[in-house]
Scaffold this motif. Structure first.
Motif, PDB file in Angstrom:
ATOM      1  N   GLY A  33      -0.336  -3.058 -15.916  1.00 53.47           N
ATOM      2  CA  GLY A  33      -0.519  -1.348 -15.586  1.00 53.47           C
ATOM      3  C   GLY A  33       0.070  -0.712 -14.345  1.00 53.47           C
ATOM      4  N   ARG A  34       0.036   0.711 -13.994  1.00 51.40           N
ATOM      5  CA  ARG A  34       0.381   1.363 -12.829  1.00 51.40           C
ATOM      6  C   ARG A  34       0.391   1.097 -11.992  1.00 51.40           C
ATOM      7  NH1 ARG A  34       1.271   7.938 -15.717  1.00 51.40           N
ATOM      8  NH2 ARG A  34       2.347   7.087 -17.689  1.00 51.40           N
ATOM      9  N   LEU A  35       1.339   1.154 -10.990  1.00 49.22           N
ATOM     10  CA  LEU A  35       1.308   1.225  -9.297  1.00 49.22           C
ATOM     11  C   LEU A  35       0.108   1.763  -9.330  1.00 49.22           C
ATOM     12  CD1 LEU A  35       4.779  -0.415  -8.635  1.00 49.22           C
ATOM     13  CD2 LEU A  35       2.683  -1.547  -9.513  1.00 49.22           C
ATOM     14  N   HIS A  36      -0.505   1.284  -8.523  1.00 49.11           N
ATOM     15  CA  HIS A  36      -1.429   2.454  -7.596  1.00 49.11           C
ATOM     16  C   HIS A  36      -0.675   2.458  -5.703  1.00 49.11           C
ATOM     17  CE1 HIS A  36      -3.150  -1.040  -6.361  1.00 49.11           C
ATOM     18  NE2 HIS A  36      -3.623  -1.404  -7.522  1.00 49.11           N
ATOM     19  N   ALA A  37      -2.020   3.139  -4.499  1.00 44.17           N
ATOM     20  CA  ALA A  37      -0.831   3.002  -3.528  1.00 44.17           C
ATOM     21  C   ALA A  37      -1.275   1.742  -3.054  1.00 44.17           C
ATOM     22  CB  ALA A  37      -2.316   4.207  -2.933  1.00 44.17           C
ATOM     23  N   GLY A  38      -2.420   0.743  -3.024  1.00 45.26           N
ATOM     24  CA  GLY A  38      -2.373  -0.310  -2.239  1.00 45.26           C
ATOM     25  C   GLY A  38      -1.111  -1.034  -2.566  1.00 45.26           C
ATOM     26  N   HIS A  39      -0.316  -0.732  -4.798  1.00 45.50           N
ATOM     27  CA  HIS A  39       0.732  -1.536  -4.175  1.00 45.50           C
ATOM     28  C   HIS A  39       2.258  -0.871  -3.722  1.00 45.50           C
ATOM     29  CE1 HIS A  39      -0.769  -2.373  -8.648  1.00 45.50           C
ATOM     30  NE2 HIS A  39      -0.859  -3.144  -7.591  1.00 45.50           N
ATOM     31  N   ALA A  40       2.137   0.589  -3.379  1.00 50.24           N
ATOM     32  CA  ALA A  40       2.862   1.400  -2.187  1.00 50.24           C
ATOM     33  C   ALA A  40       3.033   0.428  -1.418  1.00 50.24           C
ATOM     34  CB  ALA A  40       2.247   3.026  -2.197  1.00 50.24           C
ATOM     35  N   PHE A  41       1.392   0.336  -0.910  1.00 49.43           N
ATOM     36  CA  PHE A  41       1.132  -0.069   0.750  1.00 49.43           C
ATOM     37  C   PHE A  41       1.888  -1.056   1.117  1.00 49.43           C
ATOM     38  CE2 PHE A  41      -2.178  -1.687   4.049  1.00 49.43           C
ATOM     39  CZ  PHE A  41      -2.045  -0.953   4.597  1.00 49.43           C
ATOM     40  N   SER A  42       2.186  -2.466  -0.549  1.00 49.58           N
ATOM     41  CA  SER A  42       2.753  -3.823   0.327  1.00 49.58           C
ATOM     42  C   SER A  42       4.616  -3.083  -0.323  1.00 49.58           C
ATOM     43  CB  SER A  42       1.973  -4.020  -0.887  1.00 49.58           C
ATOM     44  OG  SER A  42       2.121  -6.273  -0.869  1.00 49.58           O
ATOM     45  N   VAL A 220       7.369 -13.598   3.047  1.00 52.22           N
ATOM     46  CA  VAL A 220       6.900 -13.342   1.823  1.00 52.22           C
ATOM     47  C   VAL A 220       5.932 -12.147   2.829  1.00 52.22           C
ATOM     48  CG1 VAL A 220       4.780 -13.741   0.071  1.00 52.22           C
ATOM     49  CG2 VAL A 220       6.887 -14.482   0.406  1.00 52.22           C
ATOM     50  N   VAL A 221       5.696 -11.305   2.028  1.00 46.96           N
ATOM     51  CA  VAL A 221       5.466  -9.503   3.422  1.00 46.96           C
ATOM     52  C   VAL A 221       4.138  -9.328   1.773  1.00 46.96           C
ATOM     53  CG1 VAL A 221       4.844  -7.517   3.770  1.00 46.96           C
ATOM     54  CG2 VAL A 221       6.428  -8.715   4.375  1.00 46.96           C
ATOM     55  N   ARG A 222       2.641  -9.754   0.803  1.00 47.61           N
ATOM     56  CA  ARG A 222       1.524  -9.636   0.634  1.00 47.61           C
ATOM     57  C   ARG A 222       0.234  -9.415   1.131  1.00 47.61           C
ATOM     58  NH1 ARG A 222       2.668 -15.411  -2.426  1.00 47.61           N
ATOM     59  NH2 ARG A 222       1.186 -16.489  -0.893  1.00 47.61           N
ATOM     60  N   GLY A 223      -0.908  -8.734   0.402  1.00 43.25           N
ATOM     61  CA  GLY A 223      -1.706  -8.762   0.741  1.00 43.25           C
ATOM     62  C   GLY A 223      -2.770  -9.783   0.952  1.00 43.25           C
ATOM     63  N   ILE A 224      -3.561 -10.026   1.912  1.00 40.96           N
ATOM     64  CA  ILE A 224      -4.300 -10.647   1.887  1.00 40.96           C
ATOM     65  C   ILE A 224      -5.159 -11.377   0.879  1.00 40.96           C
ATOM     66  CG2 ILE A 224      -5.980  -9.263   2.817  1.00 40.96           C
ATOM     67  CD1 ILE A 224      -4.860 -12.416   5.296  1.00 40.96           C
ATOM     68  N   ASP A 225      -5.337 -10.550   0.507  1.00 38.13           N
ATOM     69  CA  ASP A 225      -5.865 -11.246  -1.249  1.00 38.13           C
ATOM     70  C   ASP A 225      -5.350 -12.170  -1.784  1.00 38.13           C
ATOM     71  OD1 ASP A 225      -3.844  -9.099  -1.762  1.00 38.13           O
ATOM     72  OD2 ASP A 225      -5.020  -9.761  -3.558  1.00 38.13           O
ATOM     73  N   LEU A 226      -4.330 -13.155  -1.333  1.00 36.34           N
ATOM     74  CA  LEU A 226      -3.285 -13.853  -1.616  1.00 36.34           C
ATOM     75  C   LEU A 226      -2.903 -14.947  -0.500  1.00 36.34           C
ATOM     76  CD1 LEU A 226      -0.398 -11.633  -3.596  1.00 36.34           C
ATOM     77  CD2 LEU A 226      -2.847 -13.666  -4.511  1.00 36.34           C
ATOM     78  N   LEU A 252      -5.283  -5.221   2.873  1.00 34.88           N
ATOM     79  CA  LEU A 252      -5.769  -4.646   1.862  1.00 34.88           C
ATOM     80  C   LEU A 252      -6.345  -3.049   1.587  1.00 34.88           C
ATOM     81  CD1 LEU A 252      -7.715  -7.255  -0.286  1.00 34.88           C
ATOM     82  CD2 LEU A 252      -5.436  -6.626  -0.434  1.00 34.88           C
ATOM     83  N   LEU A 253      -5.373  -2.236   0.779  1.00 35.54           N
ATOM     84  CA  LEU A 253      -6.035  -0.962   0.648  1.00 35.54           C
ATOM     85  C   LEU A 253      -7.543  -0.554   0.480  1.00 35.54           C
ATOM     86  CD1 LEU A 253      -5.584   1.670   2.119  1.00 35.54           C
ATOM     87  CD2 LEU A 253      -3.782   2.052  -0.114  1.00 35.54           C
ATOM     88  N   LEU A 254      -9.122   0.349   1.102  1.00 38.43           N
ATOM     89  CA  LEU A 254      -9.587   0.429   0.293  1.00 38.43           C
ATOM     90  C   LEU A 254      -9.477   1.709  -0.178  1.00 38.43           C
ATOM     91  CD1 LEU A 254     -12.201  -2.012   2.223  1.00 38.43           C
ATOM     92  CD2 LEU A 254     -10.323  -3.123   0.576  1.00 38.43           C
ATOM     93  N   GLY A 255     -11.167   1.980  -1.366  1.00 35.46           N
ATOM     94  CA  GLY A 255     -10.920   3.561  -2.312  1.00 35.46           C
ATOM     95  C   GLY A 255     -11.383   3.747  -1.304  1.00 35.46           C
ATOM     96  N   SER A 297      -9.428   3.253   3.552  1.00 34.05           N
ATOM     97  CA  SER A 297      -9.362   2.245   4.939  1.00 34.05           C
ATOM     98  C   SER A 297      -8.392   1.667   4.426  1.00 34.05           C
ATOM     99  CB  SER A 297     -10.653   2.438   5.227  1.00 34.05           C
ATOM    100  OG  SER A 297     -11.554   1.817   4.424  1.00 34.05           O
ATOM    101  N   THR A 298      -8.316   0.750   5.593  1.00 36.05           N
ATOM    102  CA  THR A 298      -7.495  -1.122   5.631  1.00 36.05           C
ATOM    103  C   THR A 298      -8.858  -1.641   5.703  1.00 36.05           C
ATOM    104  OG1 THR A 298      -6.432  -1.002   7.641  1.00 36.05           O
ATOM    105  CG2 THR A 298      -5.394   0.090   5.738  1.00 36.05           C
ATOM    106  N   ALA A 299      -9.039  -3.544   5.553  1.00 34.56           N
ATOM    107  CA  ALA A 299      -9.232  -4.338   5.350  1.00 34.56           C
ATOM    108  C   ALA A 299      -8.997  -6.013   5.017  1.00 34.56           C
ATOM    109  CB  ALA A 299     -10.725  -4.205   5.173  1.00 34.56           C
ATOM    110  N   ASN A 300      -9.075  -6.915   5.475  1.00 35.94           N
ATOM    111  CA  ASN A 300      -9.068  -8.074   5.711  1.00 35.94           C
ATOM    112  C   ASN A 300     -10.056  -7.985   4.263  1.00 35.94           C
ATOM    113  OD1 ASN A 300      -7.124  -8.334   7.057  1.00 35.94           O
ATOM    114  ND2 ASN A 300      -8.350  -9.108   8.862  1.00 35.94           N
ATOM    115  N   ALA A 301      -9.917  -9.508   3.587  1.00 38.78           N
ATOM    116  CA  ALA A 301     -10.738  -9.934   2.220  1.00 38.78           C
ATOM    117  C   ALA A 301     -11.589 -10.124   3.057  1.00 38.78           C
ATOM    118  CB  ALA A 301      -9.458 -10.481   1.690  1.00 38.78           C
TER     119      ALA A 301
END
Length: 301
Positions: A33-42, A220-226, A252-255, A297-301
């Protein structure tokens, strides 16, 4: 030529240069799929971590799911990174690295650490509820099959699962460092994870562990969801004799609805912003400075 001396408490210039050159990060999207702002943030975080240390920023296309991966999404990913101003090395495709994953699986198979699983997703889901809304922990049904039954069903569709209890006992206590702080690895909570899918010959867990080592990824720089997956990756590193990178899990970047951004939920895409005439470099700078899109906004998972 006059030699340069290090400042007090600073390593020699040669050592500092080696440290910078040894920093390798990666951005590893799936072209489903296409990347979104969360991907850009990471991606911005991973890119800047390497750039600030004079290191290397890699792009890895995680396209092991050939049923959902699309060439047009690869093209969009490349265009998105150019738009954001994130320079990277030539992309590596997981679909071209299957022999590496097969060799790693063979190593684990030779040690008796994996077994065939014939269960379907529906059967596993029916066996017990999924914890916290995630994937259900596999109850070990096929681990208890006798050798004769496994041999009789060897040609039937199956995946390969890690015998978690045996693997944990063999590896012993493990830890990794996250933002410089030690974290005790507790992979047993993930159950007998899949290491080779029926349709792919590998899985996210096995492929990412093998690739990070093969590509010399130091950080490794990645989201807290991992974060939870890192427990499994640390175990696989120990079992396969691979180095352990430093980890830097970020929020993580939240909508505007307070939910994490996701492709399947129709999150606004970078391609849409690009096509609307937005300035990608300005967008990346805003993310760096904590200036998020309105309502985000941002938040930890």
């Amino acid at each position: 030529m006059t030699a340069r001396h290090a400042k007090p408490g600073q390593p020699p210039a040669a050592t500092r240069a080696l440290t910078r050159a040894a920093t390798v990060t990666r951005f590893a999207p799936s072209p489903t799929g296409r990347l979104h702002a969360g991907h850009a943030f990471s991606a911005v975080r991973a890119h800047d971590f390497a750039a600030s240390r004079g290191g290397r920023f890699l792009l890895r296309i995680e396209d092991i799911d050939q049923g959902r991966s699309r060439p047009e999404h690869v093209a969009t990913i490349l265009a998105d990174l150019v738009w954001l101003g994130l320079d990277h090395e030539a992309p590596v495709f997981q679909s071209a690295r299957r022999e590496r994953y097969a060799a790693a699986l063979d190593t684990l198979r030779a040690r008796g650490l994996v077994y065939r699983c014939f269960c379907t997703r529906a059967e596993i889901a029916a066996s017990q509820g999924a914890p916290h809304g995630g994937e259900p922990v596999y109850p070990g049904t096929c681990r208890r099959l006798d050798a004769a039954e496994v041999a009789a069903r060897a040609d039937a569709p199956h995946c390969w699962r890690l015998d978690m209890a045996m693997a944990v006992a063999l590896a012993g206590p493990l830890l990794w460092h996250d933002h410089g702080h030690p974290v005790a690895a507790m992979p047993a909570a993930q159950g007998d994870v899949v290491l080779a899918r029926k349709d792919a010959g590998t899985s996210y867990h096995l492929a990412v562990t093998v690739d990070d080592a093969a590509q010399g990824v130091s950080d490794v720089v990645r989201g807290i969801d991992l974060f939870a997956a890192t427990h499994v990756h640390r175990l696989l590193q120990a079992l396969l004799g691979l180095p352990t990178p430093a980890y830097h899990h970020h929020p993580l970047l939240l909508g505007p609805d307070g939910e994490r951004l996701a492709k399947r939920h129709g999150a606004p895409t970078l391609a849409a912003l690009r096509e609307a005439g937005e300035d990608g470099r300005a967008f990346a700078d805003a993310l760096r400075e904590g200036r998020l899109p309105t309502g985000f906004s941002t938040a930890n998972a």
